[in-house]
Design a protein around this motif. Structure first.
Motif, PDB file in Angstrom:
ATOM      1  N   LYS A  38       0.835  -1.207   0.000  1.00  0.00           N
ATOM      2  CA  LYS A  38       0.000   0.000   0.000  1.00  0.00           C
ATOM      3  C   LYS A  38       0.866   1.253   0.000  1.00  0.00           C
ATOM      4  CE  LYS A  38      -4.189   1.790   2.142  1.00  0.00           C
ATOM      5  NZ  LYS A  38      -4.796   2.084   0.869  1.00  0.00           N
ATOM      6  N   ALA A  39       0.561   2.149  -0.931  1.00  0.00           N
ATOM      7  CA  ALA A  39       1.267   3.427  -1.025  1.00  0.00           C
ATOM      8  C   ALA A  39       1.114   4.225   0.264  1.00  0.00           C
ATOM      9  CB  ALA A  39       0.726   4.226  -2.206  1.00  0.00           C
ATOM     10  N   ASN A  40       2.144   4.988   0.576  1.00  0.00           N
ATOM     11  CA  ASN A  40       2.154   5.912   1.715  1.00  0.00           C
ATOM     12  C   ASN A  40       2.095   5.237   3.082  1.00  0.00           C
ATOM     13  OD1 ASN A  40       2.390   8.649   0.604  1.00  0.00           O
ATOM     14  ND2 ASN A  40       0.469   8.152  -0.432  1.00  0.00           N
ATOM     15  N   THR A  41       2.471   3.964   3.150  1.00  0.00           N
ATOM     16  CA  THR A  41       2.616   3.300   4.445  1.00  0.00           C
ATOM     17  C   THR A  41       4.104   3.258   4.761  1.00  0.00           C
ATOM     18  OG1 THR A  41       2.618   1.137   3.377  1.00  0.00           O
ATOM     19  CG2 THR A  41       0.491   1.939   4.213  1.00  0.00           C
ATOM     20  N   PRO A  42       4.490   3.104   6.017  1.00  0.00           N
ATOM     21  CA  PRO A  42       5.912   3.213   6.375  1.00  0.00           C
ATOM     22  C   PRO A  42       6.856   2.285   5.604  1.00  0.00           C
ATOM     23  CG  PRO A  42       4.564   3.296   8.350  1.00  0.00           C
ATOM     24  CD  PRO A  42       3.645   2.963   7.206  1.00  0.00           C
ATOM     25  N   GLY A  43       6.534   0.990   5.529  1.00  0.00           N
ATOM     26  CA  GLY A  43       7.422   0.052   4.840  1.00  0.00           C
ATOM     27  C   GLY A  43       7.515   0.321   3.348  1.00  0.00           C
ATOM     28  N   CYS A  44       6.380   0.613   2.743  1.00  0.00           N
ATOM     29  CA  CYS A  44       6.352   0.864   1.298  1.00  0.00           C
ATOM     30  C   CYS A  44       7.070   2.167   0.963  1.00  0.00           C
ATOM     31  CB  CYS A  44       4.917   0.882   0.793  1.00  0.00           C
ATOM     32  SG  CYS A  44       4.094  -0.714   1.045  1.00  0.00           S
ATOM     33  N   THR A  45       6.923   3.152   1.833  1.00  0.00           N
ATOM     34  CA  THR A  45       7.613   4.428   1.633  1.00  0.00           C
ATOM     35  C   THR A  45       9.122   4.228   1.755  1.00  0.00           C
ATOM     36  OG1 THR A  45       5.709   5.680   2.426  1.00  0.00           O
ATOM     37  CG2 THR A  45       7.848   6.786   2.488  1.00  0.00           C
ATOM     38  N   ALA A  46       9.550   3.481   2.765  1.00  0.00           N
ATOM     39  CA  ALA A  46      10.986   3.219   2.942  1.00  0.00           C
ATOM     40  C   ALA A  46      11.552   2.510   1.716  1.00  0.00           C
ATOM     41  CB  ALA A  46      11.221   2.383   4.204  1.00  0.00           C
ATOM     42  N   GLU A  47      10.824   1.526   1.211  1.00  0.00           N
ATOM     43  CA  GLU A  47      11.277   0.765   0.049  1.00  0.00           C
ATOM     44  C   GLU A  47      11.379   1.666  -1.187  1.00  0.00           C
ATOM     45  OE1 GLU A  47      10.061  -3.240  -2.494  1.00  0.00           O
ATOM     46  OE2 GLU A  47       8.594  -2.357  -1.131  1.00  0.00           O
ATOM     47  N   ALA A  48      10.315   2.412  -1.477  1.00  0.00           N
ATOM     48  CA  ALA A  48      10.305   3.274  -2.663  1.00  0.00           C
ATOM     49  C   ALA A  48      11.377   4.358  -2.578  1.00  0.00           C
ATOM     50  CB  ALA A  48       8.922   3.904  -2.839  1.00  0.00           C
ATOM     51  N   ASP A 135      12.001 -12.290  -1.979  1.00  0.00           N
ATOM     52  CA  ASP A 135      10.779 -12.381  -1.187  1.00  0.00           C
ATOM     53  C   ASP A 135      11.000 -11.976   0.263  1.00  0.00           C
ATOM     54  OD1 ASP A 135      12.244 -14.581  -0.476  1.00  0.00           O
ATOM     55  OD2 ASP A 135      10.695 -16.053  -0.907  1.00  0.00           O
ATOM     56  N   LYS A 136      12.236 -11.704   0.612  1.00  0.00           N
ATOM     57  CA  LYS A 136      12.551 -11.174   1.939  1.00  0.00           C
ATOM     58  C   LYS A 136      13.141  -9.785   1.726  1.00  0.00           C
ATOM     59  CE  LYS A 136      12.855 -15.516   4.337  1.00  0.00           C
ATOM     60  NZ  LYS A 136      11.586 -15.912   3.883  1.00  0.00           N
ATOM     61  N   VAL A 137      12.262  -8.869   1.334  1.00  0.00           N
ATOM     62  CA  VAL A 137      12.683  -7.518   0.976  1.00  0.00           C
ATOM     63  C   VAL A 137      13.112  -6.746   2.223  1.00  0.00           C
ATOM     64  CG1 VAL A 137      11.876  -5.316   0.043  1.00  0.00           C
ATOM     65  CG2 VAL A 137      11.185  -7.465  -1.048  1.00  0.00           C
ATOM     66  N   LYS A 138      14.289  -6.147   2.140  1.00  0.00           N
ATOM     67  CA  LYS A 138      14.767  -5.240   3.184  1.00  0.00           C
ATOM     68  C   LYS A 138      14.391  -3.840   2.705  1.00  0.00           C
ATOM     69  CE  LYS A 138      18.704  -8.207   4.181  1.00  0.00           C
ATOM     70  NZ  LYS A 138      20.159  -8.354   3.999  1.00  0.00           N
ATOM     71  N   THR A 139      13.302  -3.296   3.250  1.00  0.00           N
ATOM     72  CA  THR A 139      12.747  -2.051   2.721  1.00  0.00           C
ATOM     73  C   THR A 139      13.745  -0.895   2.729  1.00  0.00           C
ATOM     74  OG1 THR A 139      11.778  -1.481   4.871  1.00  0.00           O
ATOM     75  CG2 THR A 139      10.362  -2.654   3.288  1.00  0.00           C
ATOM     76  N   LYS A 140      14.627  -0.850   3.713  1.00  0.00           N
ATOM     77  CA  LYS A 140      15.572   0.269   3.817  1.00  0.00           C
ATOM     78  C   LYS A 140      16.868   0.013   3.055  1.00  0.00           C
ATOM     79  CE  LYS A 140      13.656   1.836   8.161  1.00  0.00           C
ATOM     80  NZ  LYS A 140      13.776   1.905   9.601  1.00  0.00           N
ATOM     81  N   ASP A 141      17.005  -1.145   2.444  1.00  0.00           N
ATOM     82  CA  ASP A 141      18.233  -1.492   1.724  1.00  0.00           C
ATOM     83  C   ASP A 141      17.920  -2.322   0.488  1.00  0.00           C
ATOM     84  OD1 ASP A 141      20.993  -1.290   1.478  1.00  0.00           O
ATOM     85  OD2 ASP A 141      21.358  -3.181   2.515  1.00  0.00           O
ATOM     86  N   HIS A 142      16.795  -2.022  -0.144  1.00  0.00           N
ATOM     87  CA  HIS A 142      16.312  -2.871  -1.231  1.00  0.00           C
ATOM     88  C   HIS A 142      17.139  -2.739  -2.508  1.00  0.00           C
ATOM     89  CE1 HIS A 142      13.798  -5.655  -3.123  1.00  0.00           C
ATOM     90  NE2 HIS A 142      13.089  -4.812  -3.859  1.00  0.00           N
ATOM     91  N   ALA A 143      17.610  -1.553  -2.814  1.00  0.00           N
ATOM     92  CA  ALA A 143      18.415  -1.370  -4.027  1.00  0.00           C
ATOM     93  C   ALA A 143      19.639  -2.275  -3.990  1.00  0.00           C
ATOM     94  CB  ALA A 143      18.830   0.092  -4.190  1.00  0.00           C
ATOM     95  N   ALA A 144      20.272  -2.392  -2.831  1.00  0.00           N
ATOM     96  CA  ALA A 144      21.449  -3.257  -2.701  1.00  0.00           C
ATOM     97  C   ALA A 144      21.088  -4.715  -2.980  1.00  0.00           C
ATOM     98  CB  ALA A 144      22.049  -3.123  -1.311  1.00  0.00           C
ATOM     99  N   GLN A 145      19.901  -5.146  -2.548  1.00  0.00           N
ATOM    100  CA  GLN A 145      19.473  -6.525  -2.819  1.00  0.00           C
ATOM    101  C   GLN A 145      19.367  -6.770  -4.329  1.00  0.00           C
ATOM    102  OE1 GLN A 145      15.891  -6.341  -0.122  1.00  0.00           O
ATOM    103  NE2 GLN A 145      16.576  -8.418   0.390  1.00  0.00           N
TER     104      GLN A 145
END
Length: 149
Positions: A38-48, A135-145
């Motif tokens: 969901k857009a504008n939620t904490p985890g999704c915002t951190a990931e984006a 499938d184990k997304v690290k929202t604050k470090d996703h680009a590195a994954q």
């Protein structure tokens, strides 16, 4: 759910600006498709925002990015504008892409079970073959994954 070795499904979706995005646009390019609940939620915002902050690095490695959630265009536009996202995000209200990729699943949260989007990223090579499923997304470090893929 799609797995390594599967082909990029053909699709057409509507982005945050109400424009049609066709899967053929990505032929011959590396593509990371990230599904978020969901857009504008904490985890999704951190990931984006992590993907936004590392967008030039991803582009330098030849990656195109495409976000997808079931939010309406208006919500996607607000999310994209608020956080200055430089990539398209699809408003998949009918869950066409979500179902094709297999990320609409039973989830559990605080003892409750419900159907929803399982945060997952699929990485495709230039031939449209899935080479990585995160499938184990690290929202604050996703680009590195994605880059370490």
């Amino acid at each position: 759910m799609l797995k390594i070795g599967d082909k990029l499904p053909e699709f057409e979706g509507i982005n945050q600006d109400g424009e049609a995005i066709d899967s053929k646009k990505f032929n011959g390019k590396k593509l990371a498709v990230f599904f978020y609940p969901k857009a504008n939620t904490p985890g999704c915002t951190a990931e984006a925002c992590n993907l936004r902050d590392h967008y030039s690095e991803l582009q330098d490695q030849g990656f195109q990015l495409l976000g997808v959630s079931a939010d309406p265009v208006k919500s996607q536009k607000s999310f994209s504008t608020k956080y200055e996202l430089p990539f398209d995000i699809i408003a998949d209200e009918n869950r066409d892409l979500i179902e094709k990729f297999g990320v609409w699943q039973l989830k559990k949260f605080m003892g409750r079970e419900f159907m929803g989007i399982v945060r997952t990223t699929f990485v495709f090579d230039e031939n449209g073959t899935c080479i990585q499923v995160i499938d184990k997304v690290k929202t604050k470090d996703h680009a590195a994954q994605i880059l370490e893929g």
